[in-house]
Write a protein that holds these residues in place. Structure first.
Motif, short mmCIF file in Angstrom:
data_model
loop_
_atom_site.label_atom_id
_atom_site.label_comp_id
_atom_site.label_asym_id
_atom_site.label_seq_id
_atom_site.Cartn_x
_atom_site.Cartn_y
_atom_site.Cartn_z
N ALA A 160 7.18 -0.55 3.67
CA ALA A 160 7.36 0.50 2.45
C ALA A 160 6.00 -0.13 1.42
N CYS A 161 6.33 -1.33 1.45
CA CYS A 161 5.47 -1.80 0.18
C CYS A 161 3.63 -1.39 0.50
N LEU A 162 3.63 -1.90 1.73
CA LEU A 162 2.20 -2.04 2.16
C LEU A 162 1.60 -0.30 2.63
N ARG A 163 2.89 0.20 2.94
CA ARG A 163 1.99 2.00 2.81
C ARG A 163 2.23 2.76 1.48
N ALA A 164 2.38 2.82 0.37
CA ALA A 164 2.03 2.39 -0.60
C ALA A 164 0.83 2.17 -1.28
N HIS A 165 1.02 0.81 -1.33
CA HIS A 165 -0.15 0.32 -2.30
C HIS A 165 -1.11 0.16 -1.28
N GLY A 166 -1.04 -0.17 0.67
CA GLY A 166 -2.04 -0.16 1.28
C GLY A 166 -2.18 -1.88 1.53
N PHE A 167 -3.18 -2.41 2.15
CA PHE A 167 -3.73 -3.47 2.19
C PHE A 167 -5.13 -4.96 1.59
N ASP A 168 -5.38 -3.82 0.07
CA ASP A 168 -6.26 -4.69 -0.57
C ASP A 168 -5.05 -5.08 -1.42
N CYS A 169 -5.86 -6.46 -1.68
CA CYS A 169 -5.52 -6.95 -2.80
C CYS A 169 -4.97 -6.23 -4.37
N ALA A 170 -3.61 -6.25 -4.37
CA ALA A 170 -4.35 -5.53 -6.19
C ALA A 170 -4.62 -6.46 -7.12
N THR A 171 -5.11 -7.69 -7.50
CA THR A 171 -5.76 -8.57 -8.28
C THR A 171 -7.41 -8.49 -8.32
N CYS A 172 -7.60 -9.11 -6.98
CA CYS A 172 -9.13 -9.41 -6.40
C CYS A 172 -9.79 -7.90 -6.04
N GLY A 173 -8.63 -7.51 -5.26
CA GLY A 173 -9.03 -6.27 -4.52
C GLY A 173 -9.82 -6.46 -3.16
N ALA A 174 -9.74 -7.36 -2.69
CA ALA A 174 -9.56 -7.83 -1.44
C ALA A 174 -9.21 -7.56 -0.52
N ASN A 175 -10.54 -6.66 0.67
CA ASN A 175 -9.25 -6.75 2.01
C ASN A 175 -9.77 -7.42 3.00
N LEU A 176 -9.02 -8.38 3.71
CA LEU A 176 -9.13 -9.74 4.22
C LEU A 176 -9.72 -9.58 5.57
N MET A 177 -8.92 -8.13 5.94
CA MET A 177 -10.18 -7.57 7.52
C MET A 177 -11.85 -7.59 7.07
N GLU A 178 -12.21 -6.82 6.15
CA GLU A 178 -12.98 -7.06 6.21
C GLU A 178 -13.86 -7.88 5.65
N ILE A 179 -13.16 -9.34 5.58
CA ILE A 179 -13.97 -10.49 5.35
C ILE A 179 -13.42 -10.99 6.79
N TYR A 180 -12.75 -11.51 7.24
CA TYR A 180 -12.34 -12.16 8.39
C TYR A 180 -12.73 -11.69 9.41
N GLY A 181 -12.70 -10.02 9.51
CA GLY A 181 -12.94 -9.37 10.95
C GLY A 181 -11.13 -9.10 11.34
N GLU A 182 -11.75 -8.46 13.00
CA GLU A 182 -10.26 -8.05 13.85
C GLU A 182 -9.21 -9.00 13.20
N VAL A 183 -8.90 -10.26 13.46
CA VAL A 183 -8.03 -10.82 13.64
C VAL A 183 -6.98 -11.00 11.78
N ALA A 184 -7.71 -9.96 11.40
CA ALA A 184 -7.20 -10.18 9.35
C ALA A 184 -6.84 -9.11 9.19
N ARG A 185 -6.24 -8.05 11.02
CA ARG A 185 -6.14 -7.02 10.17
C ARG A 185 -4.44 -7.00 9.65
N ASP A 186 -4.15 -5.90 9.02
CA ASP A 186 -3.01 -5.80 8.49
C ASP A 186 -1.78 -7.60 8.04
N PHE A 187 -3.25 -8.23 7.50
CA PHE A 187 -2.82 -9.36 7.09
C PHE A 187 -2.70 -8.79 5.43
N ILE A 188 -1.66 -9.69 4.81
CA ILE A 188 -1.93 -9.50 3.81
C ILE A 188 -0.23 -10.00 2.72
#
Length: 243
Positions: A160-188
């Motif tokens: 529910a948290c991730l549906r509301a806020h997405g997968f970008d870090c709320a402080t630094c803005g990093a999206n781990l899939m954009e950095i590491y690729g498919e292996v980090a999909r939906d990881f936060i």
């Protein structure tokens, strides 16, 4: 202090007190691993290896429990702590748990090949917590640590948290899939703005209001102290360090 008494003082438990070396406190989303002093390497301390299992009988169950607890850290954002323990010599060559040191150290988890390493979080970290510090962390005014509802402990709140806020870090803005690729999909990781142990007995978590996605680095920084740093403070750290 016995291992069982020490683990219970952390509010954690396990499935087999004789064989388990990993323990979990679902209410505070913490995982504790006993770390063999003999397994310290330049990469960190080995807390789990595929070469250790699965074994048979009780050792198989303990290995399975350890893999489940690693998943809580990797997938669900539980915090990882370790405490030192020693191997107890046996006549048949099997491994048994001997003495332990009743101190915990917050760590980051890294998997390299078939092994999982606990790495001490960042330089400048406060010393390992002693039992006295743990009592301050896990009790309030002499009351026993409060339990929370199953809803607050399970994955529904995370989703529910991730549906509301997405997968970008709320402080630094990093999206781990954009950095590491498919292996980090939906990881936060997900972070409780108010610690579960500080909530009232009848408090019900609202994931949209009470939780935020944080990358593992920012989540670690948040918990470098008790109470945790606020998201605004972490953003200020990032802003200052970038100057």
């Amino acid at each position: 202090m016995s291992r069982k008494k020490f683990i219970m003082s952390l509010g954690a438990s396990c499935k087999n007190w004789n064989w388990s070396w990993s323990f979990v406190n679902h209410s505070d989303q913490c995982v504790y691993f006993g770390a063999w002093k003999e397994e310290l390497t330049a990469r960190g301390q080995v807390i789990l290896s595929e070469t250790w299992g699965p074994g048979t009988g009780n050792t198989k169950a303990a290995y399975r429990e350890a893999t489940e607890n690693v998943q809580l850290v990797e997938k669900d954002g539980y915090r990882l702590f370790t405490f030192p323990m020693e191997r107890k010599p046996t006549s048949d060559g099997s491994i048994k748990i001997g003495k332990l040191t009743p101190e915990i150290t917050p760590c980051l988890l890294e998997r390299i090949g078939t092994e999982w390493f606990a790495q001490v979080q960042l330089s400048g970290l406060p010393p390992s917590l002693t039992k006295k510090a743990l009592e301050r962390l896990y009790s309030e005014g002499g009351k026993q640590q409060k339990l929370v509802t199953r809803y607050e402990r399970d994955n529904r709140a995370r989703r529910a948290c991730l549906r509301a806020h997405g997968f970008d870090c709320a402080t630094c803005g990093a999206n781990l899939m954009e950095i590491y690729g498919e292996v980090a999909r939906d990881f936060i990781h997900v972070h409780h703005l108010t610690r579960l142990s500080d909530m009232g007995d009848d408090y019900r978590v609202n994931p949209k209001r009470d939780m935020r996605p944080l990358c593992p680095n920012c989540h670690s920084i948040a918990h470098l102290r008790v109470p945790p740093f606020s998201l605004a403070q972490i953003r200020e750290f990032l802003k200052t360090s970038a100057c």
